[in-house]
Design a protein around this motif. Structure first.
Motif, short mmCIF file in Angstrom:
data_model
loop_
_atom_site.label_atom_id
_atom_site.label_comp_id
_atom_site.label_asym_id
_atom_site.label_seq_id
_atom_site.Cartn_x
_atom_site.Cartn_y
_atom_site.Cartn_z
N THR A 50 14.70 -7.77 37.37
CA THR A 50 14.71 -8.91 36.46
C THR A 50 15.25 -10.18 37.10
O THR A 50 16.10 -10.12 38.00
N VAL A 51 14.76 -11.31 36.62
CA VAL A 51 15.27 -12.61 37.06
C VAL A 51 15.47 -13.48 35.81
O VAL A 51 14.58 -14.23 35.41
N PRO A 52 16.65 -13.39 35.17
CA PRO A 52 16.88 -14.11 33.91
C PRO A 52 16.84 -15.63 34.03
O PRO A 52 16.93 -16.32 33.01
N SER A 53 16.71 -16.17 35.23
CA SER A 53 16.63 -17.63 35.38
C SER A 53 15.20 -18.16 35.25
O SER A 53 14.99 -19.37 35.32
N VAL A 54 14.21 -17.26 35.08
CA VAL A 54 12.82 -17.71 34.92
C VAL A 54 12.69 -18.63 33.72
O VAL A 54 13.25 -18.36 32.65
N MET A 55 11.96 -19.74 33.90
CA MET A 55 11.78 -20.73 32.81
C MET A 55 10.32 -20.84 32.41
O MET A 55 9.42 -20.70 33.25
N TRP A 56 10.09 -21.08 31.14
CA TRP A 56 8.75 -21.20 30.58
C TRP A 56 8.24 -22.62 30.80
O TRP A 56 8.66 -23.56 30.14
N LEU A 57 7.31 -22.76 31.73
CA LEU A 57 6.76 -24.08 32.03
C LEU A 57 5.57 -24.40 31.13
O LEU A 57 5.37 -25.54 30.71
N GLY A 58 4.77 -23.43 30.84
CA GLY A 58 3.60 -23.64 30.00
C GLY A 58 2.76 -22.37 30.00
O GLY A 58 3.13 -21.39 30.64
N LEU A 59 1.73 -22.34 29.29
CA LEU A 59 1.24 -23.30 28.32
C LEU A 59 2.04 -23.09 27.03
O LEU A 59 2.08 -21.98 26.51
N LEU A 60 2.67 -24.14 26.51
CA LEU A 60 3.47 -24.04 25.30
C LEU A 60 2.59 -24.25 24.06
O LEU A 60 1.68 -25.08 24.09
N PRO A 61 2.87 -23.53 22.98
CA PRO A 61 2.15 -23.78 21.74
C PRO A 61 2.23 -25.24 21.30
O PRO A 61 1.26 -25.79 20.75
N SER A 62 3.37 -25.90 21.56
CA SER A 62 3.50 -27.31 21.19
C SER A 62 2.61 -28.20 22.05
O SER A 62 2.24 -29.30 21.64
N ASP A 63 2.24 -27.73 23.25
CA ASP A 63 1.33 -28.49 24.11
C ASP A 63 -0.06 -28.63 23.47
O ASP A 63 -0.76 -29.61 23.69
N ARG A 82 0.30 -31.57 21.18
CA ARG A 82 0.68 -32.78 21.92
C ARG A 82 -0.47 -33.31 22.77
O ARG A 82 -0.67 -34.52 22.88
N LEU A 83 -1.22 -32.40 23.37
CA LEU A 83 -2.32 -32.80 24.26
C LEU A 83 -3.65 -32.93 23.52
O LEU A 83 -4.66 -33.28 24.12
N ARG A 84 -3.62 -32.57 22.24
CA ARG A 84 -4.83 -32.65 21.41
C ARG A 84 -5.98 -31.86 22.03
O ARG A 84 -7.10 -32.36 22.20
N ILE A 85 -5.67 -30.63 22.37
CA ILE A 85 -6.71 -29.75 22.90
C ILE A 85 -7.76 -29.53 21.82
O ILE A 85 -7.42 -29.22 20.68
N PRO A 86 -9.04 -29.71 22.14
CA PRO A 86 -10.11 -29.59 21.15
C PRO A 86 -10.06 -28.26 20.40
O PRO A 86 -9.74 -27.21 20.97
N ALA A 87 -10.36 -28.33 19.09
CA ALA A 87 -10.30 -27.14 18.23
C ALA A 87 -11.18 -26.01 18.74
O ALA A 87 -10.84 -24.83 18.61
N GLU A 88 -12.32 -26.35 19.36
CA GLU A 88 -13.23 -25.32 19.85
C GLU A 88 -12.66 -24.54 21.03
O GLU A 88 -13.17 -23.48 21.40
N SER A 135 -10.82 -28.44 29.15
CA SER A 135 -11.62 -29.14 28.13
C SER A 135 -11.22 -30.61 28.03
O SER A 135 -11.97 -31.44 27.52
N ILE A 136 -10.02 -30.93 28.52
CA ILE A 136 -9.57 -32.33 28.55
C ILE A 136 -10.15 -33.01 29.79
O ILE A 136 -10.70 -34.11 29.71
N ALA A 137 -10.02 -32.33 30.93
CA ALA A 137 -10.59 -32.81 32.20
C ALA A 137 -10.59 -31.65 33.17
O ALA A 137 -9.67 -30.81 33.13
N PRO A 138 -11.59 -31.54 34.04
CA PRO A 138 -11.68 -30.40 34.96
C PRO A 138 -10.44 -30.21 35.84
O PRO A 138 -10.07 -29.09 36.15
N ASP A 139 -9.81 -31.32 36.25
CA ASP A 139 -8.66 -31.24 37.14
C ASP A 139 -7.33 -31.48 36.41
O ASP A 139 -6.31 -31.74 37.03
#
Length: 388
Positions: free
Chosen positions: A296-309, A312-318, A367-371
């Motif tokens: 285990t490595v308890p210092s691991v941090m959640w960078l993404g993809l976050l549900p709030s993203d 925030r990023l307005r990812i298309p509903a589809e 879906s926002i942009a390829p890159d």
């Protein structure tokens, strides 16, 4: 150096210093090495118990700790999920039709391990399976029994001289030597390097990486590799266990943390399955809780993809996917895990997923942009401290 680079390196360095100085985030390293003589003595003790029972006209019985029960596990914020000292056990009897085969399988594998340790040689789990396919029936049976033996003897699996073929991949600013002296160079190229099957034998690790990025899926890993992510932003190391990580991938992350002391981020899908995979790296699993100190490595941090993203990023509903009943059940189970009491920000993200009833894969960012993932999402997350 550009202002972007300066801010990025400043954020990462502050985080590195914070992790090194925070006693609650120090992962215990005092794992005593088990000598070959001790392992041989423990196996001899098990066999002696069987012989003694037979000599007394008693039924030989093996006691295996229950590796699937949450009741046998306790949570420590420094270590993660670890097997309790007072744990329930499962009896494997030699006179019971339902367990006599397992009894014979355990004794057979113990004899193989004894010869391997005694001769200081190694074998793969697959070698052991093909040693007697009729007795074992399947590779999965061998895999499970080896872990049972490791738990029963209280010995790390690697000390049993049994190796497993790795499924994970690694790439980035990293060089090291295998136990046989082979030099491994993981610097970005068209192909990543397979994670070693003998993590304990790795030595002379050299890296100027600023962080480690754990990636849930091979497809995302390959995309970042193709985009030369490790060289574009800053020196870093990427690793993927291709979904649920095998033990070697987890051992490798831990080895790098112990050696380099740099931040470790996780990039997973915004769904219950991705969150659970991240938790396995960070806090461990019930089945392998007996070896938590090295996994285990308890210092691991959640960078993404976050549900709030997703909002925030307005990812298309589809590009969003409705939660299934199985997803909802997994999410409810996760939110009851003991380690989430120390992660209020994670809980908020999971509650948001629960409310919105949608999930999304990392690929939805295209879906926002390829890159978008490589050139915008990850650089901005790392620059502005967008992790939890």
């Amino acid at each position: 150096m550009s202002s972007f680079e300066a801010q990025f390196f400043s954020e990462i360095e502050k985080l590195r210093v914070q992790l090194l100085n925070d006693p609650m985030e120090e992962v215990q390293r005092a794992v005593r090495e088990i000598s070959q003589d001790e392992i041989l003595a423990q196996i001899e003790g098990v066999i002696l118990g069987v012989v003694t029972s037979l000599s007394r006209d008693e039924v030989p019985v093996l006691e295996l700790p229950n590796r699937s029960s949450w009741a046998n596990v306790s949570f420590d914020s420094v270590v993660g999920l670890q097997m309790s000292s007072e744990r329930s056990a499962t009896s494997v009897r030699s006179d019971c039709p339902s367990s006599v085969s397992k009894f014979a399988q355990i004794l057979k594998i113990l004899s193989v391990i004894y010869r391997l340790v005694q001769s200081n040689s190694y074998a793969t789990k697959r070698d052991i399976y093909y040693n007697n396919t009729q007795l074992f029936g399947s590779q999965r049976t061998v895999d499970s029994i080896i872990d049972d033996i490791s738990c029963m003897l209280k010995v790390p699996r690697r000390s049993l001289h049994v190796l497993a073929t790795s499924k994970g991949l690694i790439s980035g600013d990293l060089c090291y030597l295998e136990e046989d002296g082979t030099k491994i160079d993981c610097h970005p190229s068209s192909a990543a390097v397979s994670v070693s099957s003998n993590i304990a034998g790795i030595k002379n690790i050299v890296s100027s990486a600023k962080f480690i990025l754990i990636i849930e899926k091979d497809a995302t890993f390959q995309r970042l590799l193709d985009d030369n992510f490790c060289a574009k932003l800053s020196p870093c190391i990427m690793i993927t266990g291709k979904g649920v990580p095998d033990v070697n991938s987890r051992l490798m992350v831990r080895k790098l943390w112990d050696t380099l002391h740099i931040p470790i981020f996780a990039l997973v899908d915004a769904d219950p399955h991705g969150i659970e995979i991240m938790c396995i790296y960070k806090y461990g699993s019930v089945a392998m809780s007996f070896e938590a100190h090295s996994l285990t490595v308890p210092s691991v941090m959640w960078l993404g993809l976050l549900p709030s993203d997703l909002q925030r990023l307005r990812i298309p509903a589809e590009s969003l996917i409705p939660l299934t009943k199985r997803d909802e059940s997994k999410l409810n189970s996760l939110m009851k895990r003991p380690y989430l009491t120390s992660q209020p920000d994670w809980c908020k993200e999971m509650e948001l997923m629960q409310q919105n009833k949608v999930k999304a894969e990392i690929q939805s960012l295209s879906s926002i942009a390829p890159d978008f993932l490589t050139n915008i999402y990850l650089p901005n997350k790392l620059r502005y401290g967008g992790w939890l």
